[in-house]
Scaffold this motif. Structure first.
Motif, mmCIF file in Angstrom:
data_model
loop_
_atom_site.group_PDB
_atom_site.id
_atom_site.type_symbol
_atom_site.label_atom_id
_atom_site.label_comp_id
_atom_site.label_asym_id
_atom_site.label_seq_id
_atom_site.Cartn_x
_atom_site.Cartn_y
_atom_site.Cartn_z
ATOM 1 N N LYS A 1 33.693 75.657 56.980
ATOM 2 C CA LYS A 1 34.171 74.570 56.117
ATOM 3 C C LYS A 1 34.253 75.114 54.697
ATOM 4 O O LYS A 1 33.231 75.545 54.147
ATOM 5 C CB LYS A 1 33.173 73.410 56.217
ATOM 6 C CG LYS A 1 33.588 72.162 55.507
ATOM 7 C CD LYS A 1 32.678 71.021 55.962
ATOM 8 C CE LYS A 1 33.011 69.726 55.298
ATOM 9 N NZ LYS A 1 32.299 68.597 55.866
ATOM 10 N N TYR B 1 30.221 75.735 66.055
ATOM 11 C CA TYR B 1 31.576 75.338 66.469
ATOM 12 C C TYR B 1 31.493 74.371 67.650
ATOM 13 O O TYR B 1 30.883 74.672 68.666
ATOM 14 C CB TYR B 1 32.379 76.588 66.856
ATOM 15 C CG TYR B 1 33.735 76.268 67.423
ATOM 16 C CD1 TYR B 1 34.647 75.507 66.700
ATOM 17 C CD2 TYR B 1 34.116 76.738 68.676
ATOM 18 C CE1 TYR B 1 35.902 75.202 67.218
ATOM 19 C CE2 TYR B 1 35.370 76.446 69.206
ATOM 20 C CZ TYR B 1 36.248 75.674 68.461
ATOM 21 O OH TYR B 1 37.485 75.367 68.976
ATOM 22 N N LEU C 1 41.160 74.026 61.860
ATOM 23 C CA LEU C 1 40.699 72.951 62.755
ATOM 24 C C LEU C 1 41.000 71.586 62.172
ATOM 25 O O LEU C 1 41.194 70.622 62.900
ATOM 26 C CB LEU C 1 39.188 73.073 62.980
ATOM 27 C CG LEU C 1 38.717 74.275 63.785
ATOM 28 C CD1 LEU C 1 37.205 74.395 63.729
ATOM 29 C CD2 LEU C 1 39.194 74.157 65.225
ATOM 30 N N GLY C 2 40.998 71.487 60.863
ATOM 31 C CA GLY C 2 41.264 70.181 60.262
ATOM 32 C C GLY C 2 41.112 70.226 58.760
ATOM 33 O O GLY C 2 40.586 71.192 58.198
ATOM 34 N N ASN C 3 41.595 69.173 58.135
ATOM 35 C CA ASN C 3 41.460 69.041 56.684
ATOM 36 C C ASN C 3 40.718 67.760 56.395
ATOM 37 O O ASN C 3 41.155 66.693 56.824
ATOM 38 C CB ASN C 3 42.836 68.978 56.030
ATOM 39 C CG ASN C 3 43.510 70.328 56.036
ATOM 40 O OD1 ASN C 3 43.093 71.234 55.318
ATOM 41 N ND2 ASN C 3 44.518 70.484 56.864
ATOM 42 N N GLY C 4 39.602 67.865 55.708
ATOM 43 C CA GLY C 4 38.882 66.665 55.297
ATOM 44 C C GLY C 4 39.231 66.393 53.843
ATOM 45 O O GLY C 4 40.042 67.117 53.254
ATOM 46 N N THR D 1 36.145 65.975 67.434
ATOM 47 C CA THR D 1 35.383 64.750 67.172
ATOM 48 C C THR D 1 35.637 63.713 68.277
ATOM 49 O O THR D 1 36.617 63.807 69.023
ATOM 50 C CB THR D 1 35.811 64.125 65.825
ATOM 51 O OG1 THR D 1 37.161 63.676 65.963
ATOM 52 C CG2 THR D 1 35.712 65.106 64.678
ATOM 53 N N LEU E 1 30.667 65.072 66.558
ATOM 54 C CA LEU E 1 31.355 66.228 67.146
ATOM 55 C C LEU E 1 30.910 66.425 68.586
ATOM 56 O O LEU E 1 29.765 66.123 68.940
ATOM 57 C CB LEU E 1 31.045 67.481 66.329
ATOM 58 C CG LEU E 1 31.676 67.547 64.934
ATOM 59 C CD1 LEU E 1 31.031 68.646 64.096
ATOM 60 C CD2 LEU E 1 33.183 67.766 65.024
ATOM 61 N N VAL F 1 38.710 73.076 57.274
ATOM 62 C CA VAL F 1 37.778 73.614 58.261
ATOM 63 C C VAL F 1 38.547 74.591 59.155
ATOM 64 O O VAL F 1 39.592 74.245 59.703
ATOM 65 C CB VAL F 1 37.136 72.494 59.114
ATOM 66 C CG1 VAL F 1 36.120 73.077 60.088
ATOM 67 C CG2 VAL F 1 36.459 71.457 58.218
ATOM 68 N N ALA G 1 32.630 77.260 63.051
ATOM 69 C CA ALA G 1 33.570 76.491 62.220
ATOM 70 C C ALA G 1 33.203 76.806 60.768
ATOM 71 O O ALA G 1 32.024 76.792 60.414
ATOM 72 C CB ALA G 1 33.420 75.002 62.488
ATOM 73 N N VAL H 1 24.677 68.880 64.007
ATOM 74 C CA VAL H 1 25.428 70.133 63.959
ATOM 75 C C VAL H 1 24.666 71.143 63.091
ATOM 76 O O VAL H 1 24.137 70.816 62.037
ATOM 77 C CB VAL H 1 26.874 69.866 63.446
ATOM 78 C CG1 VAL H 1 26.921 69.549 61.971
ATOM 79 C CG2 VAL H 1 27.784 71.015 63.779
#
Ligand code: AMP
Length: 323
Positions: A86, A135, A63-66, A140, A186, A71, A84, A116
């Motif tokens: 993480k 999830y 879903l993404g990289n922080g 965002t 989110l 994630v 989700a 969340v």
């Protein structure tokens, strides 16, 4: 498309955790990190523990990289429920690690439809940490701004109401978020908005240590966090979240960060000058309603003591009126 860094796959075999958490909602903090026996993983119970073992989850996509890890969208094999996940790798630096423990600490305790939810936290002796989160299928508000475009006033009134309810919950439990911005809010397809990312949040025990006030994404920081002497009479930290909410709403309305022209990222010095010495952003009379303009003005008072509180804003006509 998200760029995925190659990382060792988490393959944790976990003992069954305690199934129910009967602790009071806001117990004193546990000493962290928890000591672990060799070659085993540890699961820490949360208010909404639904996932007992990481091996029950299958990864569906990134879903993404922080800055702290990756994630994933995952599915629980038994229930087909989507979450989700993480994952923070044990080799991250100590600042990131501290932020993760802070986030875990807060997520384990919170219980609000506007924050969340966390359904399980797992720690491995290697230092890897995995958090199973509710999830949010629309990502965002920042993602939405860049894919769908700017938000209408009525959507923003709805978003404001939900974020204020989330902040009301947090503030009444003495938690200051300190990093409210579009990429930390989110959304799901029911247009429910929830506050996420508690890496720099603070549980207020006593007064706020001024040295500790300079954390968070500096673009959304309030004037008193740069300059507590000038703008922070009775500085308590909570008003900073309101300033960040005001900036977030203006950004979602006009389509770019309010202190800089579209497509430009301000450097630290010009940002600090604009926030501390410039006029706060406002909305044009020709485009926005009186209520919306007034609401933004109440959030973006430079002096923290003049800024409205969460409870005052929850009764502002911008959020109470049906649109
Ligand atoms: P973070 O590491 O928390 O900054 O998250 C990185 C990205 O993963 C975010 O920008 C979101 O797009 C996505 N993400 C994080 N948490 C969730 C979640 N609970 N549900 C859906 N997507 C998420």
């Amino acid at each position: 498309m998200a760029v995925v860094r190659k990382r060792p796959q988490l393959n944790l075999h976990l003992p069954l955790p305690e199934t129910t958490d009967r602790r009071p909602r806001f117990p004193p903090p546990l000493p962290l990190p928890l000591p672990l026996p060799p070659n085993s993983s540890h699961s820490t119970a949360t208010n909404h523990q639904e996932v007992d073992r990481l091996s029950d989850l299958e990864k569906l996509q990134v879903l993404g990289n922080g800055n702290s890890g990756t994630v994933y969208k995952v599915r629980q094999k038994r229930t087909l429920q989507t979450y989700a996940l993480k994952v923070i790798h044990g080799d991250c630096d100590t600042t990131v690690r501290r932020q993760i423990f802070r986030e875990m600490e807060i997520l384990r305790r919170t219980d609000s439809p506007y924050v969340v939810r966390c359904h399980g936290i797992f720690e491995k002796p290697s230092g890897d940490i995995a958090m199973v989160l509710e999830y949010m299928d629309s990502g965002t508000l920042d993602n939405l701004l860049h894919t769908i475009g700017t938000f209408s006033e009525s959507s923003l009134a709805n978003i404001s109401r939900q974020v204020l309810n989330g902040l009301n919950y947090l503030h009444s439990h003495k938690i200051v978020h300190r990093d409210i911005k579009p990429s930390n809010l989110l959304v799901n397809s029911k247009m429910e908005v929830k506050i996420a990312d508690f890496g720099v949040s603070k549980i207020m025990c006593r007064t706020l240590d001024p040295c500790d006030s300079y954390v968070g994404t500096c673009a959304y920081m309030s004037p008193e966090r740069f300059d507590p002497d000038t703008y922070g009479a009775n500085y308590n930290g909570y008003a900073g979240d309101i300033w960040s909410l005001g900036l977030t709403l203006v950004e979602l309305y006009v389509g770019h960060f309010p202190f800089s022209p579209p497509g430009q990222k301000p450097d630290w010095a010009s940002l600090m000058c604009a926030i501390c010495f410039g006029e706060p952003p406002s909305l044009q009379e020709s485009s926005a309603s009186v209520e919306f303009r007034d609401f933004i003005q109440c959030c973006l008072q430079k002096e923290s003591s003049k800024r409205w509180t969460v409870l005052q804003l929850l009764s502002h006509p911008f959020v109470t009126q049906d649109r």
